[in-house]
Design a protein around this motif. Structure first.
Motif, PDB file in Angstrom:
ATOM      1  N   LEU A 167       0.837  -1.204   0.000  1.00  0.00           N
ATOM      2  CA  LEU A 167       0.000   0.000   0.000  1.00  0.00           C
ATOM      3  C   LEU A 167       0.866   1.245   0.000  1.00  0.00           C
ATOM      4  CD1 LEU A 167      -2.598  -0.856   2.749  1.00  0.00           C
ATOM      5  CD2 LEU A 167      -3.058  -0.535   0.316  1.00  0.00           C
ATOM      6  N   GLY A 168       0.394   2.280  -0.712  1.00  0.00           N
ATOM      7  CA  GLY A 168       1.075   3.567  -0.646  1.00  0.00           C
ATOM      8  C   GLY A 168       0.760   4.249   0.674  1.00  0.00           C
ATOM      9  N   MET A 169      -0.497   4.102   1.114  1.00  0.00           N
ATOM     10  CA  MET A 169      -0.905   4.747   2.371  1.00  0.00           C
ATOM     11  C   MET A 169      -1.951   3.905   3.080  1.00  0.00           C
ATOM     12  SD  MET A 169      -2.337   8.640   2.958  1.00  0.00           S
ATOM     13  CE  MET A 169      -0.762   9.452   2.784  1.00  0.00           C
ATOM     14  N   LEU A 170      -1.875   3.872   4.387  1.00  0.00           N
ATOM     15  CA  LEU A 170      -2.865   3.173   5.217  1.00  0.00           C
ATOM     16  C   LEU A 170      -3.326   4.174   6.274  1.00  0.00           C
ATOM     17  CD1 LEU A 170      -4.342   0.658   6.218  1.00  0.00           C
ATOM     18  CD2 LEU A 170      -2.192  -0.255   7.035  1.00  0.00           C
ATOM     19  N   PHE A 171      -4.643   4.473   6.267  1.00  0.00           N
ATOM     20  CA  PHE A 171      -5.192   5.511   7.145  1.00  0.00           C
ATOM     21  C   PHE A 171      -6.084   4.863   8.198  1.00  0.00           C
ATOM     22  CE2 PHE A 171      -8.774   8.794   7.488  1.00  0.00           C
ATOM     23  CZ  PHE A 171      -8.130   9.524   8.486  1.00  0.00           C
ATOM     24  N   GLY A 193       5.323  -1.951   3.226  1.00  0.00           N
ATOM     25  CA  GLY A 193       6.710  -2.138   2.805  1.00  0.00           C
ATOM     26  C   GLY A 193       7.379  -0.788   2.691  1.00  0.00           C
ATOM     27  N   ALA A 194       8.631  -0.788   2.232  1.00  0.00           N
ATOM     28  CA  ALA A 194       9.376   0.476   2.116  1.00  0.00           C
ATOM     29  C   ALA A 194       8.562   1.456   1.270  1.00  0.00           C
ATOM     30  CB  ALA A 194      10.727   0.204   1.492  1.00  0.00           C
ATOM     31  N   GLY A 195       8.331   2.629   1.793  1.00  0.00           N
ATOM     32  CA  GLY A 195       7.572   3.655   1.060  1.00  0.00           C
ATOM     33  C   GLY A 195       6.139   3.798   1.530  1.00  0.00           C
ATOM     34  N   THR A 196       5.606   2.797   2.220  1.00  0.00           N
ATOM     35  CA  THR A 196       4.229   2.912   2.733  1.00  0.00           C
ATOM     36  C   THR A 196       4.179   3.984   3.834  1.00  0.00           C
ATOM     37  OG1 THR A 196       3.866   0.542   2.356  1.00  0.00           O
ATOM     38  CG2 THR A 196       2.272   1.665   3.779  1.00  0.00           C
ATOM     39  N   VAL A 197       3.148   4.825   3.771  1.00  0.00           N
ATOM     40  CA  VAL A 197       2.946   5.848   4.806  1.00  0.00           C
ATOM     41  C   VAL A 197       1.720   5.453   5.626  1.00  0.00           C
ATOM     42  CG1 VAL A 197       2.532   8.308   5.278  1.00  0.00           C
ATOM     43  CG2 VAL A 197       3.877   7.632   3.272  1.00  0.00           C
ATOM     44  N   LEU A 198       1.883   5.397   6.948  1.00  0.00           N
ATOM     45  CA  LEU A 198       0.765   5.108   7.847  1.00  0.00           C
ATOM     46  C   LEU A 198       0.319   6.420   8.477  1.00  0.00           C
ATOM     47  CD1 LEU A 198       2.476   2.199   9.857  1.00  0.00           C
ATOM     48  CD2 LEU A 198       1.157   1.984   7.729  1.00  0.00           C
ATOM     49  N   VAL A 199      -0.988   6.662   8.488  1.00  0.00           N
ATOM     50  CA  VAL A 199      -1.516   7.867   9.123  1.00  0.00           C
ATOM     51  C   VAL A 199      -2.568   7.415  10.139  1.00  0.00           C
ATOM     52  CG1 VAL A 199      -2.718  10.064   8.791  1.00  0.00           C
ATOM     53  CG2 VAL A 199      -1.180   9.213   7.002  1.00  0.00           C
ATOM     54  N   ALA A 258      -4.082  15.136  17.415  1.00  0.00           N
ATOM     55  CA  ALA A 258      -2.835  14.920  16.672  1.00  0.00           C
ATOM     56  C   ALA A 258      -2.967  13.728  15.739  1.00  0.00           C
ATOM     57  CB  ALA A 258      -1.683  14.694  17.645  1.00  0.00           C
ATOM     58  N   LEU A 259      -2.222  13.797  14.640  1.00  0.00           N
ATOM     59  CA  LEU A 259      -2.082  12.662  13.728  1.00  0.00           C
ATOM     60  C   LEU A 259      -0.703  12.052  13.983  1.00  0.00           C
ATOM     61  CD1 LEU A 259      -3.139  14.402  10.371  1.00  0.00           C
ATOM     62  CD2 LEU A 259      -4.519  12.760  11.656  1.00  0.00           C
ATOM     63  N   GLU A 260      -0.612  10.739  13.917  1.00  0.00           N
ATOM     64  CA  GLU A 260       0.697  10.087  13.937  1.00  0.00           C
ATOM     65  C   GLU A 260       1.006   9.716  12.482  1.00  0.00           C
ATOM     66  OE1 GLU A 260       2.516   9.717  16.718  1.00  0.00           O
ATOM     67  OE2 GLU A 260       4.155   8.465  15.949  1.00  0.00           O
ATOM     68  N   ILE A 261       2.116  10.240  11.989  1.00  0.00           N
ATOM     69  CA  ILE A 261       2.489   9.989  10.581  1.00  0.00           C
ATOM     70  C   ILE A 261       3.772   9.164  10.589  1.00  0.00           C
ATOM     71  CG2 ILE A 261       3.191  11.073   8.417  1.00  0.00           C
ATOM     72  CD1 ILE A 261       1.395  13.465   9.253  1.00  0.00           C
ATOM     73  N   THR A 262       3.689   8.000   9.982  1.00  0.00           N
ATOM     74  CA  THR A 262       4.769   7.018  10.062  1.00  0.00           C
ATOM     75  C   THR A 262       5.162   6.579   8.659  1.00  0.00           C
ATOM     76  OG1 THR A 262       3.728   6.212  12.100  1.00  0.00           O
ATOM     77  CG2 THR A 262       5.384   4.777  11.077  1.00  0.00           C
ATOM     78  N   GLU A 263       6.440   6.685   8.358  1.00  0.00           N
ATOM     79  CA  GLU A 263       6.898   6.207   7.046  1.00  0.00           C
ATOM     80  C   GLU A 263       7.677   4.916   7.241  1.00  0.00           C
ATOM     81  OE1 GLU A 263       8.953   9.314   4.798  1.00  0.00           O
ATOM     82  OE2 GLU A 263       7.656  10.749   5.853  1.00  0.00           O
ATOM     83  N   CYS A 264       7.394   3.933   6.406  1.00  0.00           N
ATOM     84  CA  CYS A 264       8.184   2.702   6.432  1.00  0.00           C
ATOM     85  C   CYS A 264       9.405   2.970   5.561  1.00  0.00           C
ATOM     86  CB  CYS A 264       7.379   1.507   5.922  1.00  0.00           C
ATOM     87  SG  CYS A 264       8.374   0.002   5.913  1.00  0.00           S
ATOM     88  N   ILE A 265      10.595   2.970   6.188  1.00  0.00           N
ATOM     89  CA  ILE A 265      11.796   3.369   5.451  1.00  0.00           C
ATOM     90  C   ILE A 265      12.630   2.168   5.012  1.00  0.00           C
ATOM     91  CG2 ILE A 265      11.953   5.702   6.420  1.00  0.00           C
ATOM     92  CD1 ILE A 265      13.967   4.624   8.459  1.00  0.00           C
ATOM     93  N   GLY A 266      12.219   0.971   5.353  1.00  0.00           N
ATOM     94  CA  GLY A 266      12.962  -0.197   4.883  1.00  0.00           C
ATOM     95  C   GLY A 266      12.711  -1.406   5.754  1.00  0.00           C
ATOM     96  N   ILE A 267      13.502  -2.434   5.476  1.00  0.00           N
ATOM     97  CA  ILE A 267      13.379  -3.693   6.233  1.00  0.00           C
ATOM     98  C   ILE A 267      14.719  -3.979   6.881  1.00  0.00           C
ATOM     99  CG2 ILE A 267      12.992  -6.189   6.005  1.00  0.00           C
ATOM    100  CD1 ILE A 267      11.207  -5.454   3.559  1.00  0.00           C
TER     101      ILE A 267
END
Ligand SMILES: C[S@@+](CC[C@H](N)C(=O)[O-])C[C@H]1O[C@@H](n2cnc3c(N)ncnc32)[C@H](O)[C@@H]1O
Length: 276
Positions: A167-171, A193-199, A258-267
């Motif tokens: 996924l590109g983004m999971l909200f 995976g790498a690049g997925t953004v969690l909000v 507040a929003l928690e914004i999390t980027e998956c930067i790798g494995i």
């Protein structure tokens, strides 16, 4: 450390959510639908996501408050979509479709393909589908009726989101105690995976310490944390490396959140992973 976003514009404040002890599900969602379809300029709303959002805002400002993300927090997420250009977004907790219309429109504008909005309440899902259709986003936004975990599992079992289709983004904007197990299920099925953004929404109101702990932990700490996971419970993928921040903002009523914004930067390949 928390970042602060743009200030709240009091002129745009929604009415209070609480009416006679109820915050939603007291008929206000159907009243919204009737209000929108009775709009004197309905023809101008057709195919225009921004005007549909504005009409929902006017209802919540003048008739009854709604529990959607609103313009202030929503703008933070649309900027993230502009920056990361996700091809696919999965939302858990769709309500009447406000965020699905706002973020589905932003995703489409940035070349994205599909937005999945999972909503447990079938009546809210029907309202959302109708408003998504009015906004001209029928081909982009698909409303899925079910709980977050049922929706995630169904999208996987039906082959719509397969393990390697990250996924590109999971909200996350649904049942607060379900954020962490639903994230772990999404991780387990390979959606992250790498690049997925969690909000994650509502990190102050009401707050979500277990979710914040998981997305802010190092891979080594997560590996230790999953040691105590009860048998049969999914413990996610501790080897996903996250970079997470809290962004202070406001509910559409003006209350701080507040929003928690999390980027998956790798494995982290140095970890020996155990199946969950
Ligand atoms: C805060 S509202 C979502 C607002 C929406 N994201 C927006 O900004 O327009 C939360 C929604 O989550 C739904 N919900 C509650 N528990 C759920 C679950 N376990 N799975 C999916 N949806 C759930 C509720 O019915 C409600 O519509």
């Amino acid at each position: 450390m928390a970042q602060t976003s743009t200030p709240f514009d009091g002129a745009k404040a929604y009415k209070a959510w609480e009416v006679d002890g109820k915050y939603f599900g007291d008929g206000r969602e159907v009243a919204l639908l009737e209000h929108i379809y009775g709009h004197p300029l309905l023809h101008e709303l057709r195919g225009n996501p921004q005007k549909v959002l504005a009409a929902i805002d006017v209802f919540a400002q003048t008739v009854t408050g709604l529990i959607n993300i609103g313009d202030t927090k929503g703008t933070i997420v649309t900027h993230l979509i502009d920056e990361h250009k996700p091809a696919t977004i999965l939302e858990l907790g769709g309500y009447i479709g406000y965020s699905a219309i706002m973020f589905g429109d932003a995703m489409r504008r940035n070349g994205g393909k599909q937005y999945y909005s999972v909503e447990k309440n079938p009546l809210f899902a029907a309202v959302a589908s109708s408003l998504v259709d009015l906004a001209g986003l029928r081909d982009t936004v698909r409303v899925v009726v079910g709980t977050g975990s049922e929706g995630i599992q169904r999208l996987f079992d039906d082959g719509i989101l397969q393990g390697k289709t990250q996924l590109g983004m999971l909200f996350f904007d649904h049942h607060k105690p379900s954020y962490t197990p639903d994230l772990k299920l999404a991780e387990h099925l390979g959606f992250v995976g790498a690049g997925t953004v969690l909000v994650a929404d509502n990190m102050i109101l009401p707050g979500n310490p277990p979710y914040a702990e998981w997305v802010r932990a190092t891979t080594t700490d997560k590996q230790k944390m999953v040691g105590g996971t009860p048998k049969g419970e999914i413990f996610g993928s501790p080897n996903l490396e996250y970079k997470s921040r809290s962004v202070l903002s406001f509910e559409p009523s003006g209350m701080e959140d507040a929003l928690e914004i999390t980027e998956c930067i790798g494995i982290d390949h140095s970890l020996i992973t155990v199946g969950g």
